[in-house]
Design a protein around this motif. Structure first.
Motif, PDB file in Angstrom:
ATOM      1  N   ALA A 157       0.862  -1.187   0.000  1.00  0.00           N
ATOM      2  CA  ALA A 157       0.000   0.000   0.000  1.00  0.00           C
ATOM      3  C   ALA A 157       0.891   1.228   0.000  1.00  0.00           C
ATOM      4  CB  ALA A 157      -0.908  -0.007   1.221  1.00  0.00           C
ATOM      5  N   ASP A 158       0.505   2.230  -0.758  1.00  0.00           N
ATOM      6  CA  ASP A 158       1.319   3.440  -0.880  1.00  0.00           C
ATOM      7  C   ASP A 158       0.782   4.539   0.040  1.00  0.00           C
ATOM      8  OD1 ASP A 158       3.026   5.439  -1.594  1.00  0.00           O
ATOM      9  OD2 ASP A 158       2.644   5.301  -3.738  1.00  0.00           O
ATOM     10  N   PHE A 159       1.110   4.408   1.333  1.00  0.00           N
ATOM     11  CA  PHE A 159       0.682   5.419   2.294  1.00  0.00           C
ATOM     12  C   PHE A 159       1.405   6.742   2.060  1.00  0.00           C
ATOM     13  CE2 PHE A 159      -0.407   1.492   4.521  1.00  0.00           C
ATOM     14  CZ  PHE A 159      -1.679   1.785   4.973  1.00  0.00           C
ATOM     15  N   GLY A 160       2.626   6.664   1.591  1.00  0.00           N
ATOM     16  CA  GLY A 160       3.408   7.879   1.349  1.00  0.00           C
ATOM     17  C   GLY A 160       2.760   8.801   0.347  1.00  0.00           C
ATOM     18  N   LEU A 200      -0.476   9.132  -0.273  1.00  0.00           N
ATOM     19  CA  LEU A 200      -1.605   9.800   0.379  1.00  0.00           C
ATOM     20  C   LEU A 200      -1.129  10.870   1.351  1.00  0.00           C
ATOM     21  CD1 LEU A 200      -4.059   6.862   1.127  1.00  0.00           C
ATOM     22  CD2 LEU A 200      -4.433   8.783  -0.417  1.00  0.00           C
ATOM     23  N   GLN A 201      -0.089  10.561   2.105  1.00  0.00           N
ATOM     24  CA  GLN A 201       0.429  11.534   3.064  1.00  0.00           C
ATOM     25  C   GLN A 201       0.989  12.760   2.346  1.00  0.00           C
ATOM     26  OE1 GLN A 201       3.065   8.944   5.235  1.00  0.00           O
ATOM     27  NE2 GLN A 201       1.547   8.568   6.831  1.00  0.00           N
ATOM     28  N   ALA A 202       1.672  12.550   1.237  1.00  0.00           N
ATOM     29  CA  ALA A 202       2.221  13.675   0.471  1.00  0.00           C
ATOM     30  C   ALA A 202       1.098  14.543  -0.085  1.00  0.00           C
ATOM     31  CB  ALA A 202       3.110  13.162  -0.658  1.00  0.00           C
ATOM     32  N   ALA A 203       0.054  13.908  -0.604  1.00  0.00           N
ATOM     33  CA  ALA A 203      -1.074  14.669  -1.144  1.00  0.00           C
ATOM     34  C   ALA A 203      -1.763  15.450  -0.037  1.00  0.00           C
ATOM     35  CB  ALA A 203      -2.054  13.732  -1.840  1.00  0.00           C
ATOM     36  N   GLN A 204      -1.949  14.823   1.106  1.00  0.00           N
ATOM     37  CA  GLN A 204      -2.578  15.507   2.226  1.00  0.00           C
ATOM     38  C   GLN A 204      -1.708  16.676   2.704  1.00  0.00           C
ATOM     39  OE1 GLN A 204      -3.490  13.010   5.610  1.00  0.00           O
ATOM     40  NE2 GLN A 204      -5.318  14.199   6.050  1.00  0.00           N
ATOM     41  N   HIS A 205      -0.408  16.488   2.721  1.00  0.00           N
ATOM     42  CA  HIS A 205       0.515  17.568   3.091  1.00  0.00           C
ATOM     43  C   HIS A 205       0.368  18.746   2.121  1.00  0.00           C
ATOM     44  CE1 HIS A 205       4.132  19.582   4.493  1.00  0.00           C
ATOM     45  NE2 HIS A 205       4.549  19.622   3.245  1.00  0.00           N
ATOM     46  N   ASN A 206       0.263  18.448   0.821  1.00  0.00           N
ATOM     47  CA  ASN A 206       0.100  19.507  -0.183  1.00  0.00           C
ATOM     48  C   ASN A 206      -1.199  20.278   0.025  1.00  0.00           C
ATOM     49  OD1 ASN A 206       2.529  18.882  -1.389  1.00  0.00           O
ATOM     50  ND2 ASN A 206       1.609  17.575  -2.951  1.00  0.00           N
ATOM     51  N   VAL A 207      -2.266  19.570   0.357  1.00  0.00           N
ATOM     52  CA  VAL A 207      -3.548  20.233   0.609  1.00  0.00           C
ATOM     53  C   VAL A 207      -3.430  21.141   1.830  1.00  0.00           C
ATOM     54  CG1 VAL A 207      -5.952  19.852   1.319  1.00  0.00           C
ATOM     55  CG2 VAL A 207      -4.969  18.492  -0.531  1.00  0.00           C
ATOM     56  N   ARG A 208      -2.777  20.654   2.873  1.00  0.00           N
ATOM     57  CA  ARG A 208      -2.620  21.469   4.083  1.00  0.00           C
ATOM     58  C   ARG A 208      -1.754  22.697   3.818  1.00  0.00           C
ATOM     59  NH1 ARG A 208      -2.262  16.412   8.223  1.00  0.00           N
ATOM     60  NH2 ARG A 208      -4.503  16.102   8.346  1.00  0.00           N
ATOM     61  N   GLN A 209      -0.745  22.545   2.985  1.00  0.00           N
ATOM     62  CA  GLN A 209       0.079  23.708   2.608  1.00  0.00           C
ATOM     63  C   GLN A 209      -0.767  24.720   1.838  1.00  0.00           C
ATOM     64  OE1 GLN A 209       3.522  22.005   0.535  1.00  0.00           O
ATOM     65  NE2 GLN A 209       4.805  23.072   2.017  1.00  0.00           N
ATOM     66  N   ALA A 210      -1.600  24.231   0.939  1.00  0.00           N
ATOM     67  CA  ALA A 210      -2.467  25.128   0.177  1.00  0.00           C
ATOM     68  C   ALA A 210      -3.411  25.877   1.109  1.00  0.00           C
ATOM     69  CB  ALA A 210      -3.259  24.346  -0.875  1.00  0.00           C
ATOM     70  N   LEU A 211      -3.978  25.189   2.099  1.00  0.00           N
ATOM     71  CA  LEU A 211      -4.841  25.857   3.074  1.00  0.00           C
ATOM     72  C   LEU A 211      -4.090  26.956   3.810  1.00  0.00           C
ATOM     73  CD1 LEU A 211      -6.808  22.870   4.654  1.00  0.00           C
ATOM     74  CD2 LEU A 211      -7.786  24.797   3.430  1.00  0.00           C
ATOM     75  N   SER A 212      -2.864  26.669   4.190  1.00  0.00           N
ATOM     76  CA  SER A 212      -2.056  27.653   4.893  1.00  0.00           C
ATOM     77  C   SER A 212      -1.765  28.868   4.006  1.00  0.00           C
ATOM     78  CB  SER A 212      -0.750  27.011   5.357  1.00  0.00           C
ATOM     79  OG  SER A 212       0.080  27.971   5.959  1.00  0.00           O
TER      80      SER A 212
END
Length: 98
Positions: free
Chosen positions: A5-8, A10-22
């Motif tokens: 499973a490629d958790f990395g 998903l985590q990278a995509a979620q990190h990008n979304v959080r950066q965009a929110l910031s």
């Protein structure tokens, strides 16, 4: 049998979304500061137009931020579901008898 499973990803995509929110929040804060500084001049020149621009910006900002928060939540849910699926697969494989 191999379970992968490629958790990395998903985590990278979620990190990008959080950066965009910031970044959106920072831009919104900058807009608020500039608008506050220019408010007297804009009111003199345009009357109510500056408040209409401010309201439109706030609506757009809120909608965009809400969309990104939903995406972030979906990414977190996908991560949790992937984790559950992998754990379930591992559990099932432990019960297989050959």
């Amino acid at each position: 049998m191999r379970i992968q499973a490629d958790f990395g990803m998903l985590q990278a995509a979620q990190h990008n979304v959080r950066q965009a929110l910031s970044q959106i929040q920072q831009e919104s804060d900058n807009w608020q500061r500039v608008l506050h500084q220019l408010a007297p001049d804009l009111a003199d020149a345009t009357g109510a137009t500056s408040s209409e621009v401010h309201q439109a910006w706030a609506q757009m900002h809120n909608a965009h931020q809400h969309m990104l928060q939903l995406i972030d939540g979906g990414m977190g849910k996908a991560h949790n579901e992937l984790h559950t699926a992998v754990a379930s697969s591992v559990s099932r494989l432990r019960n297989v008898q050959i």
